[in-house]
Design a protein around this motif. Structure first.
Motif, PDB file in Angstrom:
ATOM      1  N   VAL A  71      11.156  34.219  52.789  1.00  0.00           N
ATOM      2  CA  VAL A  71      10.414  33.720  51.468  1.00  0.00           C
ATOM      3  C   VAL A  71      11.079  32.734  50.733  1.00  0.00           C
ATOM      4  O   VAL A  71      10.371  31.850  50.259  1.00  0.00           O
ATOM      5  CB  VAL A  71      10.365  35.223  50.778  1.00  0.00           C
ATOM      6  CG1 VAL A  71      10.105  34.988  49.344  1.00  0.00           C
ATOM      7  CG2 VAL A  71       9.587  36.230  51.281  1.00  0.00           C
ATOM      8  N   ALA A  77       9.109  33.978  46.158  1.00  0.00           N
ATOM      9  CA  ALA A  77       8.153  34.953  45.800  1.00  0.00           C
ATOM     10  C   ALA A  77       7.282  34.670  44.594  1.00  0.00           C
ATOM     11  O   ALA A  77       8.075  34.095  43.836  1.00  0.00           O
ATOM     12  CB  ALA A  77       8.723  36.382  46.017  1.00  0.00           C
ATOM     13  N   SER A  80       3.808  40.367  44.951  1.00  0.00           N
ATOM     14  CA  SER A  80       3.392  41.229  46.228  1.00  0.00           C
ATOM     15  C   SER A  80       1.868  41.831  45.841  1.00  0.00           C
ATOM     16  O   SER A  80       1.625  41.810  44.864  1.00  0.00           O
ATOM     17  CB  SER A  80       4.546  42.280  46.389  1.00  0.00           C
ATOM     18  OG  SER A  80       4.414  43.193  45.250  1.00  0.00           O
ATOM     19  N   ILE A  86       4.707  40.050  50.662  1.00  0.00           N
ATOM     20  CA  ILE A  86       5.095  39.367  49.545  1.00  0.00           C
ATOM     21  C   ILE A  86       4.320  37.849  49.377  1.00  0.00           C
ATOM     22  O   ILE A  86       4.049  37.310  50.449  1.00  0.00           O
ATOM     23  CB  ILE A  86       6.630  38.843  49.763  1.00  0.00           C
ATOM     24  CG1 ILE A  86       7.557  40.109  49.890  1.00  0.00           C
ATOM     25  CG2 ILE A  86       7.104  37.818  48.560  1.00  0.00           C
ATOM     26  CD1 ILE A  86       7.510  40.952  48.713  1.00  0.00           C
TER      27      ILE A  86
END
Length: 141
Positions: A71, A77, A80, A86
């Motif tokens: 990620v 991120a 989610s 994610i």
């Protein structure tokens, strides 16, 4: 507005672009805005339940460490979704298909805009292991 396209397997040997939108674990799949779901070629990460499949290398790093490292390479991120994927808004990558990775996943080696090979970067991070069976003659820059 974000649109999801049906995932299709990119034929082996084909080049394609992938703008990452979602990540499951340290070796994929990475959902691409263009449609494919990419399973990174040549590497193995722990499953999200921390298990390792009996026929693959088993890294010491946890599934969360590997996923979070992937990620990070994809820009960090952005939240989610309800399935636990994610959300990322990663840079557009250039990928080369190794064919089907099972189901609707495309196995591929992908390169970030910086020129960094994503499978190589994940191995160098120590969160995944090189899987020689699928690495074959791939070389890191």
């Amino acid at each position: 507005m974000f649109l999801l396209f049906a995932a299709t397997v990119v034929a082996s040997g084909q080049n394609f672009t992938c703008t990452p939108t979602h990540v499951w674990d340290g070796d994929g799949p990475i959902w691409c805005a263009e449609g494919p779901h990419v399973r990174l070629s040549g590497i193995a990460a722990r499953e999200m339940d921390e298990s390792c499949r009996t026929n693959q290398p088993c890294p010491d790093a946890s599934a969360l460490e590997a996923r979070d490292q992937l990620v990070a390479f994809l820009g960090g991120a952005r939240g989610s979704n309800e399935t636990g994927h994610i959300i990322v808004r990663g840079p557009r990558m250039n990928c080369r298909s190794d064919g089907s990775a099972g189901g609707t996943r495309t196995a591929a080696f992908c390169t970030l805009p910086s020129g960094e090979d994503l499978s190589c970067a994940m191995v160098e991070s120590g969160t995944v292991l090189r899987w020689d069976r699928y690495w074959r003659d791939h070389r890191c820059p």
